[in-house]
Design an enzyme around this catalytic site. Structure first.
Site, PDB file in Angstrom:
ATOM      1  N   HIS A 109      61.921 139.869 134.829  1.00  0.00           N
ATOM      2  CA  HIS A 109      62.156 140.134 136.248  1.00  0.00           C
ATOM      3  C   HIS A 109      60.818 140.259 136.948  1.00  0.00           C
ATOM      4  O   HIS A 109      59.868 140.785 136.373  1.00  0.00           O
ATOM      5  CB  HIS A 109      62.957 141.432 136.426  1.00  0.00           C
ATOM      6  CG  HIS A 109      63.631 141.499 137.747  1.00  0.00           C
ATOM      7  ND1 HIS A 109      62.987 141.914 138.882  1.00  0.00           N
ATOM      8  CD2 HIS A 109      64.888 141.153 138.123  1.00  0.00           C
ATOM      9  CE1 HIS A 109      63.821 141.827 139.900  1.00  0.00           C
ATOM     10  NE2 HIS A 109      64.972 141.368 139.481  1.00  0.00           N
ATOM     11  N   ASP A 112      71.744 140.035 134.746  1.00  0.00           N
ATOM     12  CA  ASP A 112      72.573 138.880 134.406  1.00  0.00           C
ATOM     13  C   ASP A 112      72.864 138.740 132.919  1.00  0.00           C
ATOM     14  O   ASP A 112      73.677 137.920 132.521  1.00  0.00           O
ATOM     15  CB  ASP A 112      71.891 137.586 134.895  1.00  0.00           C
ATOM     16  CG  ASP A 112      71.893 137.503 136.401  1.00  0.00           C
ATOM     17  OD1 ASP A 112      72.899 137.919 136.986  1.00  0.00           O
ATOM     18  OD2 ASP A 112      70.899 137.050 136.972  1.00  0.00           O
TER      19      ASP A 112
HETATM   20  N1  CMC Z   1      61.838 133.748 128.594  1.00  0.00           N
HETATM   21  C1  CMC Z   1      60.619 133.434 128.049  1.00  0.00           C
HETATM   22  N2  CMC Z   1      59.452 133.681 128.676  1.00  0.00           N
HETATM   23  C2  CMC Z   1      59.493 134.272 129.880  1.00  0.00           C
HETATM   24  C3  CMC Z   1      60.714 134.626 130.484  1.00  0.00           C
HETATM   25  C4  CMC Z   1      61.902 134.348 129.799  1.00  0.00           C
HETATM   26  N3  CMC Z   1      63.073 134.669 130.330  1.00  0.00           N
HETATM   27  N4  CMC Z   1      60.459 135.180 131.683  1.00  0.00           N
HETATM   28  C5  CMC Z   1      59.132 135.175 131.833  1.00  0.00           C
HETATM   29  N5  CMC Z   1      58.538 134.624 130.740  1.00  0.00           N
HETATM   30  C6  CMC Z   1      57.101 134.507 130.497  1.00  0.00           C
HETATM   31  C7  CMC Z   1      56.443 133.523 131.450  1.00  0.00           C
HETATM   32  O1  CMC Z   1      56.482 132.221 130.939  1.00  0.00           O
HETATM   33  C8  CMC Z   1      55.061 134.093 131.541  1.00  0.00           C
HETATM   34  O2  CMC Z   1      54.370 133.770 130.353  1.00  0.00           O
HETATM   35  P1  CMC Z   1      52.745 133.549 130.373  1.00  0.00           P
HETATM   36  O3  CMC Z   1      52.161 134.823 130.893  1.00  0.00           O
HETATM   37  O4  CMC Z   1      52.405 133.254 128.955  1.00  0.00           O
HETATM   38  O5  CMC Z   1      52.507 132.387 131.292  1.00  0.00           O
HETATM   39  C9  CMC Z   1      55.287 135.607 131.503  1.00  0.00           C
HETATM   40  O6  CMC Z   1      56.520 135.777 130.801  1.00  0.00           O
HETATM   41  C10 CMC Z   1      55.370 136.277 132.846  1.00  0.00           C
HETATM   42  O7  CMC Z   1      56.471 135.759 133.565  1.00  0.00           O
HETATM   43  P2  CMC Z   1      56.387 135.257 135.055  1.00  0.00           P
HETATM   44  O8  CMC Z   1      56.605 133.808 135.043  1.00  0.00           O
HETATM   45  O9  CMC Z   1      55.161 135.744 135.752  1.00  0.00           O
HETATM   46  O10 CMC Z   1      57.635 135.961 135.694  1.00  0.00           O
HETATM   47  P3  CMC Z   1      58.108 135.714 137.177  1.00  0.00           P
HETATM   48  O11 CMC Z   1      57.984 137.024 137.865  1.00  0.00           O
HETATM   49  O12 CMC Z   1      57.457 134.561 137.829  1.00  0.00           O
HETATM   50  O13 CMC Z   1      59.621 135.291 136.975  1.00  0.00           O
HETATM   51  C11 CMC Z   1      61.893 135.450 136.385  1.00  0.00           C
HETATM   52  C12 CMC Z   1      60.648 136.210 136.875  1.00  0.00           C
HETATM   53  C13 CMC Z   1      63.080 136.375 136.467  1.00  0.00           C
HETATM   54  C14 CMC Z   1      62.137 134.227 137.314  1.00  0.00           C
HETATM   55  C15 CMC Z   1      61.617 134.978 134.936  1.00  0.00           C
HETATM   56  O14 CMC Z   1      61.442 136.096 134.096  1.00  0.00           O
HETATM   57  C16 CMC Z   1      62.745 134.100 134.412  1.00  0.00           C
HETATM   58  O15 CMC Z   1      62.712 132.888 134.635  1.00  0.00           O
HETATM   59  N6  CMC Z   1      63.754 134.708 133.703  1.00  0.00           N
HETATM   60  C17 CMC Z   1      64.905 133.949 133.258  1.00  0.00           C
HETATM   61  C18 CMC Z   1      65.848 133.705 134.441  1.00  0.00           C
HETATM   62  C19 CMC Z   1      66.604 134.961 134.841  1.00  0.00           C
HETATM   63  O16 CMC Z   1      67.130 135.672 134.002  1.00  0.00           O
HETATM   64  N7  CMC Z   1      66.668 135.200 136.158  1.00  0.00           N
HETATM   65  C20 CMC Z   1      67.458 136.318 136.712  1.00  0.00           C
HETATM   66  C21 CMC Z   1      66.604 137.333 137.395  1.00  0.00           C
HETATM   67  S1  CMC Z   1      67.513 138.836 137.729  1.00  0.00           S
HETATM   68  C22 CMC Z   1      68.654 138.388 138.933  1.00  0.00           C
HETATM   69  C23 CMC Z   1      67.994 138.168 140.249  1.00  0.00           C
HETATM   70  O17 CMC Z   1      67.517 139.128 140.844  1.00  0.00           O
HETATM   71  O18 CMC Z   1      68.008 137.033 140.708  1.00  0.00           O
END
Ligand code: CMC
Length: 431
Positions: free
Chosen positions: A306, A363
């Site tokens: 998140h 989720d």
């Molecule tokens: N699985 C594997 N790796 C992950 C995941 C995941 N679900 N989420 C983040 N990472 C990694 C990401 O690749 C990054 O790695 P690195 O530092 O090596 O590049 C690190 O963790 C930090 O993540 P981030 O990309 O900076 O996280 P973000 O804030 O941009 O994205 C997120 C947040 C929720 C979009 C992401 O965690 C994600 O895609 N999760 C899966 C989709 C999901 O469950 N979304 C629902 C969110 S809750 C409901 C809502 O409010 O919409």
């Protein structure tokens, strides 16, 4: 603590005030930055940008705190209902009996859609995604609701808000019936909000759906837990549209589109698809965890991580308990729940997820509850949209009530070509 930040650019020093929130969050107020320095800030994907001052929802991502208008989500989940929580979010305090009854009555009075709207549903192909139908039909409904296109009027707002909140559930249920080739079931005034939705989804003209109180309660709680989440992608979209003074239905339709994506509301559908894939492949989750850690695999552990929560999503904890309870009550043995628990267990002990502070989000378990209720996969994000409606309405109201509010209009750092000549077509390089 000094509430002024100092900034130095090209040897010149500037003072910027620091805005302090009621929970002592601090934000450097850069509203005069461009005017005084000629510079703007760059924060792609807005991880460090406060886009507004808001009184609605407070999140402390490090401590796993979520409060609507100051009330902890755990308390609301146990003691309140979706409709009462909607009122709280929209008006800023808990309603008294009279106010709650008035709002519930308004929801009932506005539950029907204009009969001509049925023809719009018929225009969609059978395989249309219900989120596309929902967004299109929210806008279409505004054409049948008197006064929606008039300028915002606080005196008419309660009625507009009730119309939107009530009709969105009817549209969602009609969209589902249409996608299955089933006859439309009209709402029943005797039923409360969530029971009425389940009735419209699952009753048939010849047989009424058996409304189990535990099922109604579980879905009501899912709605409530999704009701707001401060400046997420869809709510920011709603506020952005509202800043142009667009009407409440247009703002909500935009919110639905933003919510649709798999990184936002679409994640609940993506979680079940992921669990089904794992189940079909005979994996117990361990192979998938390896793939989710490998960026080249293009896989992510859906339902994990998140932008704001870096501890535990408090909604996930409530939903997980509810999920166990529901499956026990309905005597359902879902292999996907076992896989989900194994994935969670493995991820919570895996350094990749621990170091990146990736925990289950709302989720991860909500889809399993919805499956148990019989809600089809393609409707999951629609359920999220119905739940999020009060948050969008509250944020819309906050934008519209702002004195001297300006249209939202971010700037950019242009990286394209500098001025270049227009080349006549015959003189352009052939490829
Ligand atoms: N699985 C594997 N790796 C992950 C995941 C995941 N679900 N989420 C983040 N990472 C990694 C990401 O690749 C990054 O790695 P690195 O530092 O090596 O590049 C690190 O963790 C930090 O993540 P981030 O990309 O900076 O996280 P973000 O804030 O941009 O994205 C997120 C947040 C929720 C979009 C992401 O965690 C994600 O895609 N999760 C899966 C989709 C999901 O469950 N979304 C629902 C969110 S809750 C409901 C809502 O409010 O919409």
């Amino acid at each position: 603590m000094d509430n002024v930040a100092k900034l130095e650019i090209d040897g010149k020093s500037y003072s910027l005030p620091i805005a302090v929130g009621s929970e002592k969050e601090r934000g450097i107020d850069i509203s005069t930055l461009r005017q005084s320095t000629g510079c703007i800030t760059l924060d792609e994907s807005y991880g460090n940008t406060g886009s507004c001052r808001s009184n609605i929802t407070f999140i402390d991502g490090e401590k796993g705190i979520l409060r609507y208008r100051g009330i902890p989500i755990e308390v609301l989940a146990e003691q309140s209902s979706f409709v009462e929580t909607a009122w709280l979010l929209i008006y800023g305090r808990l309603p008294n009996r009279k106010e709650l009854k008035r709002f519930s009555d308004l929801l009932t009075q506005n539950e029907m859609l204009h009969e001509d709207l049925k023809f719009h549903f018929e225009g969609f192909p059978a395989h249309a995604h219900p989120m596309a139908i929902l967004s299109a039909m929210i806008n279409a409904t505004s054409c049948f609701v008197p006064g929606v296109l008039d300028a915002y009027d606080p005196a008419k707002f309660e009625l507009q808000a009730a119309r939107l909140l009530s009709k969105v559930r009817t549209i969602a249920a009609f969209a589902f019936r249409k996608s299955r080739g089933l006859p439309i079931v009209y709402p029943k005034p005797a039923f409360k909000y969530t029971a009425n939705f389940l009735h419209m989804m699952f009753s048939d003209p010849y047989e009424e759906y058996d409304l189990k109180p535990e099922v109604v309660r579980a879905l009501d709680m899912i709605f409530l837990l999704h009701a707001d989440h401060e400046q997420n992608c869809s709510t920011s979209t709603v506020r952005m549209i509202a800043s142009s003074q667009a009407n409440i239905f247009a703002c909500a339709a935009g919110g639905v589109c933003a919510l649709w994506g798999p990184l936002h509301g679409g994640a609940n559908q993506a979680v079940i698809e992921m669990l089904e894939d794992i189940h079909r492949s005979g994996d117990d989750g361990s192979k998938f965890i390896v793939a989710a850690k490998d960026k080249k695999s293009g896989r992510k552990l859906m339902g994990f991580g998140h932008r704001v929560y870096k501890n535990y999503d408090p909604r996930a904890k409530i939903i997980k308990e509810q999920c166990d309870k529901m499956l026990r009550l309905l005597k359902i043995d879902d292999p996907l729940l076992d896989i989900a628990k194994k994935l969670e267990e493995a991820a919570l002990h895996d350094s990749y997820f621990v170091e990146r502070k990736l925990y289950p989000n709302v989720d991860f378990y909500s889809g399993i509850i919805m499956r148990a209720i019989g809600i089809p996969l393609e409707m999951f994000t629609v359920i999220f949209a119905i739940g999020r409606m009060p948050g969008w309405i509250a944020n819309y109201k906050e934008v519209m009530d702002q004195v001297g509010g300006r249209i939202s209009r971010p700037r950019q750092i242009y990286m394209g070509p500098t001025e270049q000549p227009y080349v006549q077509i015959d003189q352009r390089i052939k490829k």
